[in-house]
Scaffold this motif. Structure first.
Motif, PDB file in Angstrom:
ATOM      1  N   GLU A   1     -67.572  53.556 -85.476  1.00 27.16           N
ATOM      2  CA  GLU A   1     -68.655  53.039 -84.623  1.00 27.16           C
ATOM      3  C   GLU A   1     -68.459  51.602 -84.153  1.00 27.16           C
ATOM      4  N   GLU A   2     -68.018  50.733 -85.088  1.00 26.46           N
ATOM      5  CA  GLU A   2     -67.851  49.313 -84.713  1.00 26.46           C
ATOM      6  C   GLU A   2     -66.835  49.121 -83.585  1.00 26.46           C
ATOM      7  N   LEU A   3     -66.044  50.135 -83.319  1.00 26.80           N
ATOM      8  CA  LEU A   3     -65.010  49.975 -82.286  1.00 26.80           C
ATOM      9  C   LEU A   3     -65.479  50.459 -80.913  1.00 26.80           C
ATOM     10  N   THR A   4     -66.703  50.937 -80.866  1.00 23.28           N
ATOM     11  CA  THR A   4     -67.194  51.414 -79.563  1.00 23.28           C
ATOM     12  C   THR A   4     -68.412  50.596 -79.133  1.00 23.28           C
ATOM     13  N   ASP A   5     -68.505  50.352 -77.876  1.00 24.91           N
ATOM     14  CA  ASP A   5     -69.693  49.722 -77.289  1.00 24.91           C
ATOM     15  C   ASP A   5     -69.711  50.095 -75.808  1.00 24.91           C
ATOM     16  N   GLU A   6     -70.557  49.439 -75.051  1.00 27.18           N
ATOM     17  CA  GLU A   6     -70.668  49.811 -73.634  1.00 27.18           C
ATOM     18  C   GLU A   6     -69.340  49.697 -72.891  1.00 27.18           C
ATOM     19  N   ASP A   7     -68.597  48.633 -73.236  1.00 26.40           N
ATOM     20  CA  ASP A   7     -67.311  48.447 -72.564  1.00 26.40           C
ATOM     21  C   ASP A   7     -66.223  49.351 -73.114  1.00 26.40           C
ATOM     22  N   HIS A   8     -66.432  49.843 -74.329  1.00 24.66           N
ATOM     23  CA  HIS A   8     -65.437  50.716 -74.969  1.00 24.66           C
ATOM     24  C   HIS A   8     -66.121  51.991 -75.441  1.00 24.66           C
ATOM     25  N   PRO A   9     -66.516  52.836 -74.503  1.00 23.55           N
ATOM     26  CA  PRO A   9     -67.192  54.069 -74.933  1.00 23.55           C
ATOM     27  C   PRO A   9     -66.238  54.957 -75.732  1.00 23.55           C
ATOM     28  N   PRO A  10     -66.779  55.809 -76.610  1.00 24.88           N
ATOM     29  CA  PRO A  10     -65.890  56.688 -77.391  1.00 24.88           C
ATOM     30  C   PRO A  10     -65.045  57.580 -76.485  1.00 24.88           C
ATOM     31  N   ILE A  11     -63.775  57.671 -76.810  1.00 28.28           N
ATOM     32  CA  ILE A  11     -62.873  58.520 -76.023  1.00 28.28           C
ATOM     33  C   ILE A  11     -62.878  59.940 -76.572  1.00 28.28           C
ATOM     34  N   TYR A  12     -63.146  60.057 -77.891  1.00 24.57           N
ATOM     35  CA  TYR A  12     -63.118  61.378 -78.531  1.00 24.57           C
ATOM     36  C   TYR A  12     -64.503  61.698 -79.069  1.00 24.57           C
ATOM     37  N   ARG A  13     -64.832  62.991 -79.129  1.00 28.43           N
ATOM     38  CA  ARG A  13     -66.088  63.390 -79.752  1.00 28.43           C
ATOM     39  C   ARG A  13     -65.884  63.519 -81.260  1.00 28.43           C
ATOM     40  N   ASN A  14     -67.006  63.511 -81.990  1.00 27.89           N
ATOM     41  CA  ASN A  14     -66.922  63.730 -83.434  1.00 27.89           C
ATOM     42  C   ASN A  14     -66.626  65.200 -83.712  1.00 27.89           C
ATOM     43  N   TYR A  15     -65.894  65.442 -84.773  1.00 28.47           N
ATOM     44  CA  TYR A  15     -65.604  66.831 -85.186  1.00 28.47           C
ATOM     45  C   TYR A  15     -65.351  66.849 -86.681  1.00 28.47           C
ATOM     46  N   ARG A  16     -65.491  68.022 -87.268  1.00 29.31           N
ATOM     47  CA  ARG A  16     -65.059  68.175 -88.656  1.00 29.31           C
ATOM     48  C   ARG A  16     -63.563  68.464 -88.633  1.00 29.31           C
ATOM     49  N   TYR A  17     -62.862  67.976 -89.648  1.00 29.67           N
ATOM     50  CA  TYR A  17     -61.400  68.137 -89.642  1.00 29.67           C
ATOM     51  C   TYR A  17     -61.004  69.614 -89.570  1.00 29.67           C
ATOM     52  N   LYS A  18     -61.858  70.492 -90.145  1.00 28.66           N
ATOM     53  CA  LYS A  18     -61.488  71.924 -90.086  1.00 28.66           C
ATOM     54  C   LYS A  18     -61.487  72.430 -88.641  1.00 28.66           C
ATOM     55  N   GLU A  19     -62.334  71.835 -87.765  1.00 28.46           N
ATOM     56  CA  GLU A  19     -62.305  72.235 -86.347  1.00 28.46           C
ATOM     57  C   GLU A  19     -60.965  71.861 -85.726  1.00 28.46           C
ATOM     58  N   PHE A  20     -60.502  70.674 -86.100  1.00 25.84           N
ATOM     59  CA  PHE A  20     -59.209  70.185 -85.598  1.00 25.84           C
ATOM     60  C   PHE A  20     -58.095  71.136 -86.047  1.00 25.84           C
ATOM     61  N   MET A  21     -58.163  71.535 -87.323  1.00 22.92           N
ATOM     62  CA  MET A  21     -57.138  72.431 -87.869  1.00 22.92           C
ATOM     63  C   MET A  21     -57.197  73.805 -87.215  1.00 22.92           C
ATOM     64  N   LYS A  22     -58.414  74.245 -86.890  1.00 25.22           N
ATOM     65  CA  LYS A  22     -58.557  75.549 -86.225  1.00 25.22           C
ATOM     66  C   LYS A  22     -57.859  75.505 -84.864  1.00 25.22           C
ATOM     67  N   GLU A  23     -58.071  74.418 -84.160  1.00 22.10           N
ATOM     68  CA  GLU A  23     -57.437  74.241 -82.850  1.00 22.10           C
ATOM     69  C   GLU A  23     -55.919  74.142 -83.012  1.00 22.10           C
ATOM     70  N   PHE A  24     -55.486  73.456 -84.082  1.00 18.78           N
ATOM     71  CA  PHE A  24     -54.056  73.334 -84.365  1.00 18.78           C
ATOM     72  C   PHE A  24     -53.440  74.730 -84.541  1.00 18.78           C
ATOM     73  N   TYR A  25     -54.087  75.577 -85.312  1.00 17.07           N
ATOM     74  CA  TYR A  25     -53.535  76.922 -85.527  1.00 17.07           C
ATOM     75  C   TYR A  25     -53.634  77.772 -84.260  1.00 17.07           C
ATOM     76  N   ARG A  26     -54.663  77.524 -83.454  1.00 21.81           N
ATOM     77  CA  ARG A  26     -54.803  78.279 -82.196  1.00 21.81           C
ATOM     78  C   ARG A  26     -53.617  78.002 -81.276  1.00 21.81           C
ATOM     79  N   GLN A  27     -53.089  76.779 -81.373  1.00 23.25           N
ATOM     80  CA  GLN A  27     -51.970  76.411 -80.497  1.00 23.25           C
ATOM     81  C   GLN A  27     -50.609  76.700 -81.157  1.00 23.25           C
ATOM     82  N   GLU A  28     -50.628  77.510 -82.172  1.00 30.22           N
ATOM     83  CA  GLU A  28     -49.439  77.911 -82.936  1.00 30.22           C
ATOM     84  C   GLU A  28     -48.213  78.165 -82.070  1.00 30.22           C
TER      85      GLU A  28
END
Ligand code: OGA
Ligand code: NI
Length: 344
Positions: free
Chosen positions: A305-332
């Protein structure tokens, strides 16, 4: 391409450069175009304590520009670094039958040997010219009994090495947090409790045709941080910078630090997770040992959070790591672009 004549591995198994290993022309490594420059910094960690400020600056510059650097005077004893590599070489060079219990295609197995492969747009599978042995590295008491008993010293040496790498990882996380202007425990806190620690040893036998094969196809590490040791004197690791491949040649006594995808996300893109690969060579077996730090499945990852503000909006959305891993396996099998799917 005709099948080549059988090639004798150091471990006495016979393998030929069958078509399974041969990359389509556009995917070949073009070894003559790789540059050997001093682009990848070598940072001396000895200054830790006395000259904190310039050390933090050097680490953070390297994380921002390339996401890969080597460290010297890192505190992991030299003899331990050497003996873990010797133990692994002995392991990979055991007769095939003695390692057979670890061969599996079941990706949920925690201790296993497998071969990476790559599928191009035409869905043709190409096998990488390497063998990979993976298992957890912390907490040691939970898995030591699953580790090899051959060579005899493997369990002890690996456990001692893992303990030292754990200390180094914490030091690096703290330097990297400070480099972002944060409190020193910010990154570790964000990466959450009960992180997933696993190791990956990559063995690359000499290859009769290094121009036609790949040891490990280009990829980003998907975890948070990688500490990699390469066998002295045998090159193979390369990083992509400005669309060019640059060799990360072994430096005696140094360890390679590679930032992985979760670090790029946490830092809201300030730190880079570099694209890298390993190529083969015609003469010498190559070995590398990577120890990864990953969040656990339930950990919520996103820009700090401390790294984002109006000038630096978040580039990535929040996710659970298992979602990331699911996507990783989807791109097998493909050239994966996992974090890109979490971009806002
Ligand atoms: C890895 C990796 C490179 C190497 O294990 O993720 O990138 O030098 N290894 O073997
Ligand atoms: Ni990697």
């Amino acid at each position: 391409m005709e099948a080549k004549k059988p090639f004798q591995f150091a471990n006495n198994t016979v393998l030929c450069l069958s078509p399974d290993f041969i990359l389509p022309e556009e995917k070949r490594p073009c070894l003559s175009e790789v540059s050997h420059t001093n682009l990848v910094p070598i940072i001396d960690l000895k200054g830790y304590g006395e000259d904190q400020k310039s050390l933090v600056q050097n680490v953070s510059d390297a994380c921002k520009k390339l996401g890969i650097f080597q460290v010297m005077n890192h505190g992991v004893p030299k003899d331990l670094c050497e003996s873990v590599m010797v133990a692994l070489l002995e392991f990979f060079q055991l007769p095939h039958e003695e390692r057979a219990i670890y061969f599996t295609r079941d990706f949920t197995k925690q201790v296993k040997i497998f071969n990476y492969s790559y599928k191009g747009d035409d869905q043709m599978k190409v096998t990488m010219w390497s063998e990979t042995f993976t298992h957890p590295w912390h907490p040691t008491q939970d898995f030591t009994h699953h580790l090899p008993t051959k060579p005899l010293q493997y369990r002890d040496v690996f456990t001692a090495y893992a303990r030292e790498i754990g200390c180094l990882m914490n030091r690096l996380f703290s330097l990297m947090s400070k480099g972002l202007g944060l409190e020193e425990n910010s990154i570790v806190r964000k990466l959450g409790e009960r992180p997933n620690h696993y190791s990956q040893a990559n063995y690359y036998p000499p290859c009769p045709e290094p121009e036609l094969t790949m040891g490990l196809n280009e990829h980003n590490d998907i975890t948070a941080l990688t500490i990699l040791q390469q066998l002295d004197g045998v090159s193979g690791l390369q990083v992509k910078y400005d669309e060019n491949w640059v060799a990360v040649d072994p430096v005696p006594g140094a360890l390679v630090i590679i930032l992985a995808d979760q670090m790029q996300v946490l830092s809201n893109g300030r730190y880079k997770s570099p694209v890298h690969r390993a190529v083969t060579n015609g003469w010498l077996p190559r070995l590398s040992l990577a120890l990864f730090h990953a969040p656990n499945d339930e950990t919520l990852i996103g820009p700090i959070e401390e790294l984002t503000d109006e000038d630096h909006p978040p580039i990535y959305r929040n996710y659970r790591y298992k979602e990331f891993m699911k996507e990783f396996y989807r791109q097998e099998g493909k050239r994966r672009r996992v974090k890109e799917t979490f971009k806002l």
